[in-house]
Design a protein around this motif. Structure first.
Motif, short mmCIF file in Angstrom:
data_model
loop_
_atom_site.label_atom_id
_atom_site.label_comp_id
_atom_site.label_asym_id
_atom_site.label_seq_id
_atom_site.Cartn_x
_atom_site.Cartn_y
_atom_site.Cartn_z
N SER A 13 -30.02 54.02 28.17
CA SER A 13 -29.24 54.24 29.38
C SER A 13 -30.06 54.91 30.48
CB SER A 13 -28.01 55.09 29.07
OG SER A 13 -28.41 56.39 28.62
N ASN A 14 -31.19 55.46 30.13
CA ASN A 14 -32.03 56.15 31.11
C ASN A 14 -33.47 56.12 30.62
OD1 ASN A 14 -32.71 57.56 33.42
ND2 ASN A 14 -31.12 59.11 33.16
N GLY A 15 -34.37 56.64 31.43
CA GLY A 15 -35.76 56.65 31.04
C GLY A 15 -36.63 57.23 32.14
N GLU A 16 -37.91 57.44 31.83
CA GLU A 16 -38.86 57.98 32.79
C GLU A 16 -40.12 57.13 32.80
OE1 GLU A 16 -38.26 62.78 32.98
OE2 GLU A 16 -39.34 62.01 31.25
N LEU A 17 -40.80 57.13 33.95
CA LEU A 17 -42.06 56.42 34.08
C LEU A 17 -43.20 57.32 33.66
CD1 LEU A 17 -41.55 54.64 37.53
CD2 LEU A 17 -41.61 53.56 35.27
N VAL A 18 -44.09 56.78 32.85
CA VAL A 18 -45.26 57.52 32.38
C VAL A 18 -46.50 56.76 32.82
CG1 VAL A 18 -46.50 58.42 30.38
CG2 VAL A 18 -43.99 58.42 30.40
#
Length: 402
Positions: free
Chosen positions: A335-340
């Motif tokens: 449902s969500n996430g972050e860019l690495v």
């Protein structure tokens, strides 16, 4: 044996219990080894048994002629506002990134107008039907999450259209039965109808981008061959991304009417890749590829597979992780996430045509057997794809008459 009047010596009860317990543990270990052996040897067969429907194919009634005029038939389209999953913009993780968040063409304000038609991958996993009902809540929720995590890479577009459709079930791609073909035909009929509405709705002269993943990539290929090739629409196509679908350079690509994307500044081309971590075991992937005839009807066996490196935008080649502008690392429920930034490299394997991404990255529970990162083909290179499509639309514009 005589005991000379002494009672027989019996082992303490705990020793008997322990011995029986060890027997049970040993049995379970042997059983587990046997199960793992069976799974290893027959994994493909068991997967097919679990996912390929064993029911009769049910012909799908055509949608109403004006079905896609209804905004509810689209996950994404102009006018959805804050409820449009394709307009999501993930944040960068400063803690996990190995380099600062990048800036570049995709962040500038001079992005040209362009419209994206995105076809989501398979989200219907049931084996009790060949095509997903539009009211199947679980598959629709999953599809919306896929649009959020994949179509959002195209969020620099002026318009993004992602239709709902009666997709073929996952098991369709694990069998060559006639029912599987009919299920894909039924799904494509919906996609074709949605695409016609998309073309009628996009301002004339606006460049278009076709994109899809997995089953979505399959439908993108069919749109190229059945709706665009040989028509004026092909002149408006800035780039096509049938990602996750193996495309033979010999039996498929010539039939698409477009060349492979040889460089990151090329427009009017096709880009695709299939991601595997190392050590990679693409056996099932290659088996299905080899057993499926090409678009031209000829055998694809051992023909080279298209691999455009998403870190460079060019055909084949390799790039270190430093070239990765941002991998979308999802949360457990997607449902969500972050860019690495700087997390994953990419190298096109010249022998198999798959895209190798080095050691297995920790992206979640949906990695397929053989270190197959098919589910993450787009999230692995989310930020690079965001920049890539803008670059190709910019390259398309100078080639057009003013």
């Amino acid at each position: 044996m005589k005991t000379h009047g002494r009672p027989p010596i019996t082992p303490p009860p705990w020793r008997t219990i322990l011995r029986k317990f060890l027997y049970i543990v040993a049995f379970l270990i042997v059983l587990a080894i046997a199960v793992l052996f069976v799974l290893r040897i027959y994994a493909e067969e068991l997967t097919e048994m679990a996912l390929v429907p064993d029911v009769e194919f049910v012909e799908q009634d055509p949608l109403e002629a004006n079905a896609y005029q209804d905004p509810a038939m689209w996950f994404s389209r102009p006018g959805k506002g804050v409820n449009d999953p394709a307009r999501w913009q993930p944040a960068f993780s400063e803690e996990l990134s190995t380099q600062p968040p990048p800036s570049g063409p995709a962040d500038s304000g001079d992005t040209p107008d362009f419209a994206v038609f995105f076809v989501h991958p398979t989200s219907f996993l049931e084996n009790d039907a060949w095509n997903a009902p539009l009211d199947h809540e679980e598959s629709q929720t999953r599809a919306r999450l896929m649009v959020r995590g994949m179509a959002s890479a195209f969020n620099r577009a002026s318009e993004i259209w992602a239709p709902r459709y009666r997709q073929a079930t996952y098991g369709t791609f694990l069998t060559d039965s006639p029912e599987a073909g009919r299920a894909l035909d039924a799904a494509y009929a919906d996609i074709e109808q949605a695409f016609d509405f998309f073309i009628d709705s996009v301002p004339e002269g606006t460049p278009i981008v076709l994109a899809g993943h997995s089953q979505g990539g399959y439908h993108v290929v069919r749109l190229l061959t059945e709706k665009l090739k040989g028509t004026p629409l092909m002149e408006r196509l800035a780039v096509a991304y049938p990602i996750g679908m193996p495309i033979s350079l010999e039996t498929d690509l010539p039939a698409l009417g477009l060349p492979a994307c040889a460089s990151g500044q090329q427009a009017g081309c096709v880009a695709s890749w299939a991601s595997f971590a190392e050590p990679a075991d693409p056996g099932q992937y290659l088996r299905l590829y080899n057993e499926t005839p090409g678009i031209d009807g000829e055998s694809r066996t051992d023909t080279p597979i298209l691999c455009v490196n998403p870190l460079t935008g060019s055909l084949d080649g390799s790039a270190d992780a430093e070239r990765n502008l941002g991998t979308l690392v999802p949360e457990g429920d997607l449902s969500n996430g972050e860019l690495v930034a700087g997390a994953v490299p990419a190298r096109c394997d010249p022998e198999s045509g798959i895209l190798l991404i080095g050691d297995p990255p920790e992206l979640g529970q949906y990695v397929l057997p053989g270190n197959n990162y098919h589910v993450y083909d787009i999230p692995l290179f989310w930020r690079n794809l965001q920049a890539d499509v803008v670059n190709r639309v910019r390259a398309w514009q100078p080639a057009q008459p003013s």
